[in-house]
Design an enzyme around this catalytic site. Structure first.
Site, PDB file in Angstrom:
ATOM      1  N   GLU A 141       3.865   5.531  10.684  1.00 36.11           N
ATOM      2  CA  GLU A 141       3.462   4.627   9.722  1.00 36.11           C
ATOM      3  C   GLU A 141       1.849   5.764   8.874  1.00 36.11           C
ATOM      4  O   GLU A 141       1.103   6.837   9.997  1.00 36.11           O
ATOM      5  CB  GLU A 141       2.073   4.039  11.001  1.00 36.11           C
ATOM      6  CG  GLU A 141       1.190   3.546  10.127  1.00 36.11           C
ATOM      7  CD  GLU A 141      -0.405   2.516  10.897  1.00 36.11           C
ATOM      8  OE1 GLU A 141      -0.012   2.959  11.621  1.00 36.11           O
ATOM      9  OE2 GLU A 141      -0.383   1.290  10.360  1.00 36.11           O
ATOM     10  N   ASP A 176       1.512  -0.505   6.928  1.00 34.65           N
ATOM     11  CA  ASP A 176       0.310  -0.888   6.634  1.00 34.65           C
ATOM     12  C   ASP A 176      -0.454  -1.187   4.949  1.00 34.65           C
ATOM     13  O   ASP A 176      -0.613   0.120   4.586  1.00 34.65           O
ATOM     14  CB  ASP A 176      -0.347  -0.249   7.722  1.00 34.65           C
ATOM     15  CG  ASP A 176      -1.602  -0.794   7.745  1.00 34.65           C
ATOM     16  OD1 ASP A 176      -2.210  -1.504   6.648  1.00 34.65           O
ATOM     17  OD2 ASP A 176      -2.398  -0.867   9.237  1.00 34.65           O
ATOM     18  N   GLN A 202       1.556  -4.451   8.767  1.00 38.55           N
ATOM     19  CA  GLN A 202       0.494  -4.558   8.720  1.00 38.55           C
ATOM     20  C   GLN A 202      -0.494  -5.105   7.756  1.00 38.55           C
ATOM     21  O   GLN A 202      -0.554  -4.065   6.100  1.00 38.55           O
ATOM     22  CB  GLN A 202      -0.489  -3.749   9.775  1.00 38.55           C
ATOM     23  CG  GLN A 202       0.602  -3.048  11.158  1.00 38.55           C
ATOM     24  CD  GLN A 202      -0.071  -2.128  11.723  1.00 38.55           C
ATOM     25  OE1 GLN A 202      -0.210  -0.845  11.442  1.00 38.55           O
ATOM     26  NE2 GLN A 202      -0.242  -2.353  13.407  1.00 38.55           N
ATOM     27  N   GLU A 238      -4.107  -6.281  11.717  1.00 39.86           N
ATOM     28  CA  GLU A 238      -4.600  -5.304  12.337  1.00 39.86           C
ATOM     29  C   GLU A 238      -5.879  -5.145  11.946  1.00 39.86           C
ATOM     30  O   GLU A 238      -6.628  -5.081  10.747  1.00 39.86           O
ATOM     31  CB  GLU A 238      -4.009  -3.852  11.639  1.00 39.86           C
ATOM     32  CG  GLU A 238      -5.163  -2.961  12.962  1.00 39.86           C
ATOM     33  CD  GLU A 238      -3.832  -1.503  13.293  1.00 39.86           C
ATOM     34  OE1 GLU A 238      -3.162  -1.774  11.637  1.00 39.86           O
ATOM     35  OE2 GLU A 238      -3.486  -0.917  13.901  1.00 39.86           O
TER      36      GLU A 238
HETATM   37  O1  LIG Z   1      -3.527   1.669  11.646  1.00 43.03           O
HETATM   38  C1  LIG Z   1      -3.500   1.473  12.741  1.00 43.03           C
HETATM   39  O2  LIG Z   1      -5.123   2.422  12.709  1.00 43.03           O
HETATM   40  C2  LIG Z   1      -3.171   1.699  14.205  1.00 43.03           C
HETATM   41  O3  LIG Z   1      -1.765   1.453  12.997  1.00 43.03           O
HETATM   42  C3  LIG Z   1      -2.655   2.093  14.431  1.00 43.03           C
HETATM   43  O4  LIG Z   1      -2.394   2.381  15.298  1.00 43.03           O
HETATM   44  C4  LIG Z   1      -2.963   4.162  14.975  1.00 43.03           C
HETATM   45  O5  LIG Z   1      -5.018   3.525  14.916  1.00 43.03           O
HETATM   46 MG   LIG Z   2      -2.041   0.219  10.938  1.00 43.27          MG
END
Ligand SMILES: O=C(O)[C@@H](O)C(=O)CO
Ligand SMILES: [Mg+2]
Length: 260
Positions: A141, A176, A202, A238
């Site tokens: 990510e 995300d 996310q 999230e």
């Molecule tokens: O976006 C984020 O912060 C989270 O998906 C993660 O895995 C790490 O903080």
């Molecule tokens: Mg994230």
């Protein structure tokens, strides 16, 4: 219609971690995700998940000492042994929950440093190889530098190129939308381009990282776009609720109860 997963690290903080499964199910969620389950026995986490009738969408591999600022080891050349141990630590949690994907964090390192880049390639391949026999995907990510200064993986194009180059079947992108908008913008075009390698999505509003119900992005349009693109995976919620978690779920009402 997207399949939403409540993020139990950020949502339902009104109750202790293990009680958040039931709280999420009561609110209409059929799936959950969280960052780290490792303070609790794997069996207990799996038991609570199943008792609430939920599907586990995702969790993260152990990141090292989070409170001391560690954010994973994958790009840290001298921490390969810790990386390998983190895979072993996570496996019982994957087995207890039946999760199908785990997030491998890159760590704080300079992407201009050749050793860090080599370490990242090696770690990513190693993690994917470790989890493949267990039918698990590894997702990486990109994270924006405002939230995590110095994070190695802070560019969606770098992640996309790496995944496309390595062609490892169980290596995918964790997209995300909150981070994408902050780093690059142009979220819809990037979703269209990167959809073939996306393993998890996310959401949160931008810039507040609260409920996805306003501010900079038009989420109803993006949810429609995910359907138009045929995305069949989970969408992790999230975000930090502005107040009580259930008071901020008006945006979720049309989607409550959608089966994974
Ligand atoms: O976006 C984020 O912060 C989270 O998906 C993660 O895995 C790490 O903080
Ligand atoms: Mg994230």
């Amino acid at each position: 219609m997207p399949r939403f997963a409540a993020n139990l690290t950020m949502m339902f903080n009104e109750v202790p971690f293990l009680d958040r499964f039931e709280a999420a199910a009561k609110a209409g969620f059929t799936a959950v995700e969280f960052l780290f389950p490792y303070d609790h026995p794997a069996e207990e986490v799996g038991k609570r998940l199943k008792a609430a009738g939920l599907t586990q969408a995702l969790f993260n591999l152990p990141p090292g000492d989070w409170n001391a600022g560690e954010k994973g080891f994958a790009a840290l050349p001298d921490r390969f042994a810790d990386l390998q141990q983190s895979l072993k630590t996570a496996l019982p949690y994957a087995q207890a929950t039946g999760v199908k994907r785990v997030h491998l964090m890159a760590g704080i390192a300079d992407r201009g440093d050749r050793r860090a880049v080599e370490a990242f390639y090696k770690s990513v391949a190693n993690a994917a190889e470790f989890f493949a026999p267990h039918d698990l995907d590894v997702v990486i990510e990109p994270i924006n530098p405002r939230n995590v200064p110095g994070y190695f993986l802070n560019d969606f194009n770098f992640a996309y190129d790496l995944i496309s180059e390595l062609k490892i079947p169980n290596l995918k992108l964790q997209f995300d939308i909150y981070h994408c908008q902050i780093i690059h913008g142009d979220v819809t075009m990037r979703l269209r381009e990167m959809m073939p390698i996306i393993g998890h999505i996310q959401i949160a509003s931008i810039p507040s990282r609260n409920e996805p119900d306003g501010e900079e992005l038009n989420y109803p349009f993006l949810f429609g776009e995910l359907d138009r693109l045929g995305y069949g995976g989970f969408v992790g919620c999230e975000y930090n609720p502005r107040g009580k978690t259930t008071d901020g779920l008006a945006w979720f009402k049309p989607y409550a109860g959608v089966k994974p």
